[in-house]
Scaffold this active site. Structure first.
Site, PDB file in Angstrom:
ATOM      1  N   LYS A  53       0.740  -1.175   0.065  1.00 40.95           N
ATOM      2  CA  LYS A  53       0.093   0.060   0.030  1.00 40.95           C
ATOM      3  C   LYS A  53       0.801   1.179   0.021  1.00 40.95           C
ATOM      4  O   LYS A  53       2.031   1.142   0.399  1.00 40.95           O
ATOM      5  CB  LYS A  53      -0.952  -0.038   1.415  1.00 40.95           C
ATOM      6  N   ARG A 152     -10.767  -0.303  14.296  1.00 40.98           N
ATOM      7  CA  ARG A 152     -10.434   0.594  13.284  1.00 40.98           C
ATOM      8  C   ARG A 152     -11.237  -0.039  12.104  1.00 40.98           C
ATOM      9  O   ARG A 152     -12.082   0.352  11.322  1.00 40.98           O
ATOM     10  CB  ARG A 152      -8.887   0.328  13.090  1.00 40.98           C
ATOM     11  N   TYR A 274      16.352  29.623  10.115  1.00 40.46           N
ATOM     12  CA  TYR A 274      15.008  30.182  10.559  1.00 40.46           C
ATOM     13  C   TYR A 274      15.009  30.448  12.165  1.00 40.46           C
ATOM     14  O   TYR A 274      15.125  29.343  12.658  1.00 40.46           O
ATOM     15  CB  TYR A 274      13.867  29.503   9.918  1.00 40.46           C
ATOM     16  N   MET A 322      12.194  24.170   4.042  1.00 43.55           N
ATOM     17  CA  MET A 322      11.375  23.302   3.154  1.00 43.55           C
ATOM     18  C   MET A 322      12.227  22.671   2.197  1.00 43.55           C
ATOM     19  O   MET A 322      11.966  21.390   1.863  1.00 43.55           O
ATOM     20  CB  MET A 322      10.259  24.451   2.414  1.00 43.55           C
TER      21      MET A 322
HETATM   22  C1  PLP Z   1      -0.473  -1.863   6.890  1.00 43.57           C
HETATM   23  C2  PLP Z   1      -1.027  -3.112   7.145  1.00 43.57           C
HETATM   24  C3  PLP Z   1      -0.328  -4.348   7.182  1.00 43.57           C
HETATM   25  C4  PLP Z   1       1.029  -4.328   7.169  1.00 43.57           C
HETATM   26  O1  PLP Z   1       1.799  -3.803   8.289  1.00 43.57           O
HETATM   27  P1  PLP Z   1       3.180  -3.624   8.549  1.00 43.57           P
HETATM   28  O2  PLP Z   1       3.252  -3.494  10.074  1.00 43.57           O
HETATM   29  O3  PLP Z   1       3.954  -2.591   7.838  1.00 43.57           O
HETATM   30  O4  PLP Z   1       3.780  -5.019   8.227  1.00 43.57           O
HETATM   31  C5  PLP Z   1      -0.947  -5.514   7.174  1.00 43.57           C
HETATM   32  N1  PLP Z   1      -2.387  -5.699   7.527  1.00 43.57           N
HETATM   33  C6  PLP Z   1      -2.965  -4.637   7.605  1.00 43.57           C
HETATM   34  C7  PLP Z   1      -4.677  -4.700   7.702  1.00 43.57           C
HETATM   35  C8  PLP Z   1      -2.576  -3.278   7.360  1.00 43.57           C
HETATM   36  O5  PLP Z   1      -3.137  -2.194   7.412  1.00 43.57           O
END
Ligand code: PLP
Length: 381
Positions: A53, A152, A274, A322
């Site tokens: 992802k 979640r 800054y 930046m």
């Molecule tokens: C992001 C995610 C993972 C992978 O998690 P990592 O900690 O990066 O290995 C696996 N399962 C779900 C449901 C996730 O949201």
């Protein structure tokens, strides 16, 4: 007229880096493949999927996913439908791509069209998927997520029980996996892990014929009891340490080198950057690097993280801007660094987790925040 060859390949790469970017981000696909194999061995006999992802945590899913496929991975997870649609173009048809956010209203036909598998997270998503399968006259594959203690994603245990008892709905669902996610897996001592484990065992009993998956990167290191049938690592594939405070068994994947724009000598008492948040204590040699918070070098790393020249630590001085940051290079011999030199910001002496920790965050956020302006180089060491 003959065109003289003015540059070697290497200097072409750096010249381009100087044009487009403040630095070079090197991504070691060989290390990604090695990390996949290590995780698969740890989790065996469970199957090892890969989470790609957010564009493979910012590293480029178009490069990373085919590398993982080459290492034997056949199940990939993305978060969003659109990520799945674009990933489909980079993987052979026998790769399964599952979409963690599931079917948002009206998107069901897109899953079928692009051969993507939704993770059904709510009764609303289950119902919409059942309607879609009814219209199509066949059960399209899906996964089911059940919440075991994170609030979640996923059905409640009560909803999962109801669905499991509903023989009609069960018969019309082609479930390829039932999954849940651990909230505290990076802390092996946290008692939430065991609680989620026993909750997930009950879920699994509700769907005994469906492959079960609980562990992501950190969960794999909680031991075989957490592996079930499928593990789903993301961050560990990219070299992020799976457990707080323990040695990292994975190979580093990213190196970030920032490009020096200019060097100056300043007397003691010089205010830098800054807000004048830093003032030199001694006469110093300072270098300005063309990497800033717009590139993912977090502002919270100001006056805390360092750049590196080999094993020589060069502290950041003053606030990260930046597009730039100033580092103290007094520790280096005069002339060692000049305009165009490269200094490590993430590398052998300060890995992704160490850099993130200095900025008050985690490797995940640092990795996914690395900007689009770098010259990206993919190597297979
Ligand atoms: C992001 C995610 C993972 C992978 O998690 P990592 O900690 O990066 O290995 C696996 N399962 C779900 C449901 C996730 O949201």
């Amino acid at each position: 007229m003959a065109v003289p060859v003015l540059h070697t390949l290497a200097s072409d790469v750096t010249r381009r880096a100087h044009r487009v970017a403040g630095g070079i981000l090197t991504i070691d696909l060989g290390a990604v493949a090695a990390n996949y194999r290590l995780l698969r061995e740890r989790a065996a006999p469970a199957m090892c999927a890969a989470v790609v992802k957010a564009d493979a945590y910012g590293l480029g899913a178009a490069h990373v996913a085919p590398t993982l496929y080459g290492a034997g991975c056949r199940l990939f997870f993305v978060a969003q439908l659109e990520e799945g649609v674009s990933l489909r173009r980079h993987l052979p048809p026998d790769a399964t791509i599952a979409v963690l956010n599931g079917n948002l209203p009206g998107t069901e036909p897109d899953f079928a069209e692009h051969h993507l598998v939704p993770v059904l997270n709510s009764m609303e998503q289950v119902a919409a998927w059942l309607r879609f399968c009814g219209q199509g006259g066949r059960p399209y594959p899906a996964m089911l997520q059940v919440d075991t203690g994170m609030a979640r994603f996923g059905l409640s245990d009560f909803e999962a029980e109801g669905l499991a008892r509903d023989a009609d709905a069960r018969g019309r669902l082609d479930l390829r996996a039932v999954i849940s996610h651990l909230a505290c897996a990076d802390e092996p001592e946290n008692t939430a892990n065991a609680k989620q484990l026993s909750a997930f065992r009950r879920v699994r009993e509700l769907f005994p014929d469906v492959p079960a998956s609980l562990a992501a990167s950190s969960g794999i290191f909680l031991g075989p009891g957490y592996h079930f049938d499928i593990v789903r690592p993301g961050a560990a594939l990219y070299g992020v340490a799976p457990q707080n405070g323990a040695a990292n068994p994975l190979r580093p994947v990213v190196r970030l080198q920032g490009c020096v724009v200019q060097v100056r000598e300043v007397p003691a008492g010089t205010a830098v950057g800054y807000g004048h948040s830093a003032v030199t204590a001694h006469p110093s040699r300072l270098a300005t690097i063309a990497v800033g918070y717009a590139d993912g070098l977090l502002r919270s790393a100001s006056n805390r993280a360092a750049a590196w020249h080999g094993d020589k630590r060069l502290p950041l001085v003053g606030r990260v801007s930046m597009d730039s940051v100033v580092v103290d290079i007094s520790a280096l011999p005069e002339g060692a660094v000049s305009g165009g030199s490269l200094l490590d910001l993430i590398g052998p002496s300060q890995d992704i987790d160490a850099t993130a920790q200095l900025a008050g965050t985690i490797g995940y956020e640092m990795l996914t925040g690395l900007g689009a302006r770098f010259q990206r180089i993919y190597v297979s060491a």
